[in-house]
Write a protein that holds these residues in place. Structure first.
Motif, PDB file in Angstrom:
ATOM      1  N   ILE A   1       0.827  -1.206   0.000  1.00 15.31           N
ATOM      2  CA  ILE A   1       0.000   0.000   0.000  1.00 15.31           C
ATOM      3  C   ILE A   1       0.866   1.264   0.000  1.00 15.31           C
ATOM      4  O   ILE A   1       0.519   2.263  -0.615  1.00 15.31           O
ATOM      5  CB  ILE A   1      -0.986   0.018   1.184  1.00 15.31           C
ATOM      6  CG1 ILE A   1      -1.927   1.229   1.022  1.00 15.31           C
ATOM      7  CG2 ILE A   1      -0.266   0.139   2.526  1.00 15.31           C
ATOM      8  CD1 ILE A   1      -3.297   0.976   1.533  1.00 15.31           C
TER       9      ILE A   1
ATOM     10  N   SER B   1       1.068   3.890  -2.973  1.00 20.97           N
ATOM     11  CA  SER B   1       0.654   5.277  -2.719  1.00 20.97           C
ATOM     12  C   SER B   1       1.652   6.266  -3.317  1.00 20.97           C
ATOM     13  O   SER B   1       1.273   7.253  -3.948  1.00 20.97           O
ATOM     14  CB  SER B   1       0.572   5.548  -1.220  1.00 20.97           C
ATOM     15  OG  SER B   1      -0.357   4.707  -0.619  1.00 20.97           O
TER      16      SER B   1
ATOM     17  N   LEU C   1      -5.397   6.372  -4.388  1.00 22.99           N
ATOM     18  CA  LEU C   1      -4.301   6.274  -3.433  1.00 22.99           C
ATOM     19  C   LEU C   1      -3.394   7.482  -3.595  1.00 22.99           C
ATOM     20  O   LEU C   1      -2.894   7.744  -4.684  1.00 22.99           O
ATOM     21  CB  LEU C   1      -3.495   5.013  -3.717  1.00 22.99           C
ATOM     22  CG  LEU C   1      -3.914   3.729  -3.016  1.00 22.99           C
ATOM     23  CD1 LEU C   1      -2.979   2.618  -3.417  1.00 22.99           C
ATOM     24  CD2 LEU C   1      -3.931   3.918  -1.512  1.00 22.99           C
TER      25      LEU C   1
ATOM     26  N   THR D   1      -2.650   8.486   2.734  1.00 24.12           N
ATOM     27  CA  THR D   1      -2.133   7.329   3.471  1.00 24.12           C
ATOM     28  C   THR D   1      -1.488   7.786   4.776  1.00 24.12           C
ATOM     29  O   THR D   1      -1.681   7.181   5.835  1.00 24.12           O
ATOM     30  CB  THR D   1      -1.099   6.585   2.598  1.00 24.12           C
ATOM     31  OG1 THR D   1      -1.688   6.330   1.338  1.00 24.12           O
ATOM     32  CG2 THR D   1      -0.667   5.287   3.231  1.00 24.12           C
TER      33      THR D   1
END
Lengths: 388, 310
Positions: B87, B91, B261, B266
């Motif tokens: 992730i 991102s 994203l 994040t």
């Protein structure tokens, strides 16, 4: 201030090249009754002018007289409000600047700052889609012509003013235009370099056989380089003639006064005959005689214009047959090296007359000093009678 | 330099000059460097459920032993995590992509605007300039909220298009990546327009005349003269949009959907939702490292520009 029709070349310099005297010659550039207005302001006022192949023609005048506008119309940056401009017999109206076979050297040089000297000079050739090796050859040739070969890969900001001027010249010559337009080309150079470059320009023009049209406010420059000069004032073309004729045969007060130094005597025509005109002067009061066959009527207002170097000056009385004699007192003396200029205040008048003497020898003592009483005189054919 | 300027070399004025330079450096030290080191330190710590939510905490009461313990408690574990969990790097990549595409779109829109402004009559230019700066008078947050009202399925845009009959069903732009692009391009457009305008305004018209005179039609002159000479503005504008757009949070949060994203989002989630300060600090430090390259490039180019202008 009309132009004299078909003026005879009376100038002191004999020229073998004078196509403007040939009525059958077809001019390369023809301005026909060209008018340019910016709003209410008339920048160019009814100008008709023929410029011939291989001529070096100057447009001379003070700033704002319309000379640059006239040139910009030929280049295509401005459109005439009325009238026509013909190049080699073709009406240029509707032809955009990038299709006209003329090139211009800009007053600011307008070099492309992000390109090297080579790229600047080759720019025009690249636009024509010439093959690269040919462009390279032509660029080399041009840089050789203006002696800038070692600087080919420099950028404009790495050059001196004189070098930039040469790049601009090379760039405008690279396409071998039918006409090269030069807008105050030497304005940014110092005096010495300017004079050098003037002669180089003349040589270049002869060598390449091109037609040059130059715009300048510098009369010395115009006199030096031109075959003919067109003097402009307030949008009008006042006189078109060879440098010699402009200087010796000005057709109006404005031209006489604008070019070089001159003494102007106002007066009225008292009578004429035998190729001479008698003028009764206003200030200084007195009679003048001038050579003229213009057939002036008695009572007409005229100006007698006499160049300083055509006047004689002495402390002793002039010879018995001397004419146009004035008496006065030395007001000022300026030693210029090649010349000495003496300003003489005429008796019973506010007039200060300018007389110049060539300094022929190195050792001669200056015979005239401040406050001396002097005689000033000039021959009848020394002066020009102006009616406007 | 005149003689009058020479005394500037004596001792007292050297100190005066140093004092003057010290002010901005002190400012940077206190407001940039110090916080950065705090974040860097947190990124090397471990998460705990406590107040503050990380350890070790420097305990000077224990003297030298306290410093030693503190130092021993620091490790690079969090950075390792950033590379393990996809992730995070997704991102980053997605942020860079969104920022790059937005920068390009902003350039496409801003160039004609700046060109028009630079070519407008001189008397009109201050007004146009004002119009570009005007949005700054309102908070970014409010302006981005306004876009929600426009892009909503029941928003102004859909009502207009439905009303005109161009579409029969509302467009779902809101909460998509498209909405993020619209928001970023809209918000950062002035940062692109202004440097472009300032470099286009300096362009000397006689250069274009010279190009025309040498046989270049206007459209070729644009690519041969105008565009290359406006490159400093293009570069400055692109950096000014790209750098902040990478770390953008408000716009993707308000306009983007859950699938958008971006590293800013994040980071926010890690910090406020997970309360994982160390990991989010590591994310922030890495973001800075990612952006150092374009920032250094930008500064370098600006310095060269200044040098060339001399």
């Amino acid at each position: 201030m009309a132009q004299k029709p078909a003026q005879k070349a009376l100038g002191p310099i004999r020229r073998s090249f004078a196509p403007w005297l040939d009525p059958s010659a077809v001019p390369l550039i023809r301005f026909e009754k060209v008018v340019k207005k910016f709003g209410d302001f008339t920048a160019v006022d009814d100008v008709s002018l023929d410029i011939h192949q291989r001529e070096f023609f100057s447009l001379l005048g003070p700033s704002g007289c319309g000379k640059t506008t006239l040139m910009r119309m030929l280049a295509g940056f401005e459109q005439p409000t009325s009238g026509r401009i013909l190049l080699a017999g073709q009406d240029l109206a509707g032809t955009p600047p990038y299709r006209r076979p003329v090139n211009m050297m800009f007053q600011s040089y307008a070099l492309f700052p992000h390109m090297t000297v080579e790229q600047n000079v080759g720019f025009g050739l690249k636009q024509d889609g010439l093959p690269k090796p040919e462009i390279a050859d032509r660029v080399k040739e041009m840089l050789k012509l203006v002696k800038l070969e070692p600087f080919a890969t420099r950028k404009p900001h790495q050059l001196s003013g004189g070098q930039r001027q040469r790049v601009a010249l090379a760039r405008s010559l690279a396409k071998r235009p039918k006409v090269l337009l030069l807008d105050e080309p030497l304005g940014a150079l110092d005096k010495k370099l300017r004079e050098e470059t003037q002669f180089e320009l003349m040589d270049l023009q002869m060598e390449l056989g091109l037609t040059f049209l130059i715009v300048t406010h510098d009369q010395e420059e115009a006199m030096t380089v031109s075959d003919r000069i067109g003097v402009m004032n307030h949008g009008k073309l006042v006189q078109v003639a060879t440098p010699g004729d402009i200087y010796e045969q000005p057709n109006c007060r404005y031209v006489a006064d604008f070019i070089g130094n001159i003494n102007l005597f106002e007066g009225t025509v008292a009578g004429s005959g035998g190729g001479e005109v008698r003028i009764s002067g206003e200030d200084p009061a007195g009679d003048f005689v001038a050579a003229s066959d213009a057939g002036l009527e008695a009572g007409a207002k005229v100006t007698l214009a006499v160049r300083p170097e055509k006047m004689r000056i002495s402390i002793e009385a002039p010879p018995a047959d001397a004419r146009n004699v004035l008496k006065g007192e030395v007001w000022d003396i300026a030693y210029m090296g090649d010349w000495t200029v003496v300003l003489v205040k005429i008796d019973g008048s506010e007039k200060v007359v300018r007389v110049s003497r060539a300094n022929m020898t190195r050792t001669e003592a200056q015979p005239i000093a401040w406050d001396d009483r002097v005689h000033v005189w000039f021959a009848p054919d020394a002066g020009v009678v102006l009616t406007s | 330099m005149t003689d009058a300027a020479l005394p500037a070399r004596d001792g007292a004025s050297v100190w005066r000059r140093r004092a003057l330079i010290a002010v901005p450096y002190l400012w940077l030290l206190v407001l940039f460097l110090a916080p950065f080191f705090i974040v860097l330190k947190i990124s090397l710590s471990d998460t705990v459920i406590a107040q503050p939510p990380y350890e070790p905490v420097l305990d000077l009461a224990n003297g030298w032993q306290g410093v030693k313990d503190w130092w021993a408690g620091l490790d690079l574990e969090n950075y390792g995590l950033l590379f393990e969990d996809e992730i995070y790097w997704r991102s980053y990549l997605s942020s860079l992509k969104i920022a790059a595409i937005s920068t390009f779109l902003a350039l496409l829109i801003a160039y004609p605007m700046a060109y028009g402004m630079a070519r407008a009559p001189k008397s009109l230019r201050p007004t146009l300039l004002m119009a570009v700066i005007l949005p700054f008078w309102t908070s970014l947050l409010i302006r981005v909220y306004a876009w929600i009202g426009i892009l909503n399925p029941e928003g102004l845009l859909n009502q207009l298009l439905l009303g005109v009959g161009l579409i029969s069903e509302p467009l779902y732009i809101m909460n998509t990546e498209t909405a993020v692009y619209i928001g970023i391009v809209y918000s950062y457009l002035p940062f692109m327009v202004l440097p472009l305008y300032s470099s286009l305004e300096k362009l000397d018209d006689t250069l274009l005349e010279a190009a025309a005179d040498l046989g270049s039609p206007p459209w070729k002159s644009f690519w041969q003269i105008t565009f290359p000479l406006s490159l400093p503005g293009v570069i400055a504008g692109c950096f000014l949009v790209f750098i902040p757009a990478v770390g953008e949070f408000v716009i993707p949060d308000l306009l983007g959907g859950s699938e958008t994203l971006m590293i800013g989002k994040t980071l926010y989630n890690e910090f406020f939702l997970n309360r994982d300060w160390p990991v989010s600090s590591a994310l922030a430090v890495l973001l800075l490292l990612v952006l150092v390259v374009p920032i250094a490039l930008y500064n370098n180019i600006q310095a060269r520009e200044l040098e060339a202008a001399k």
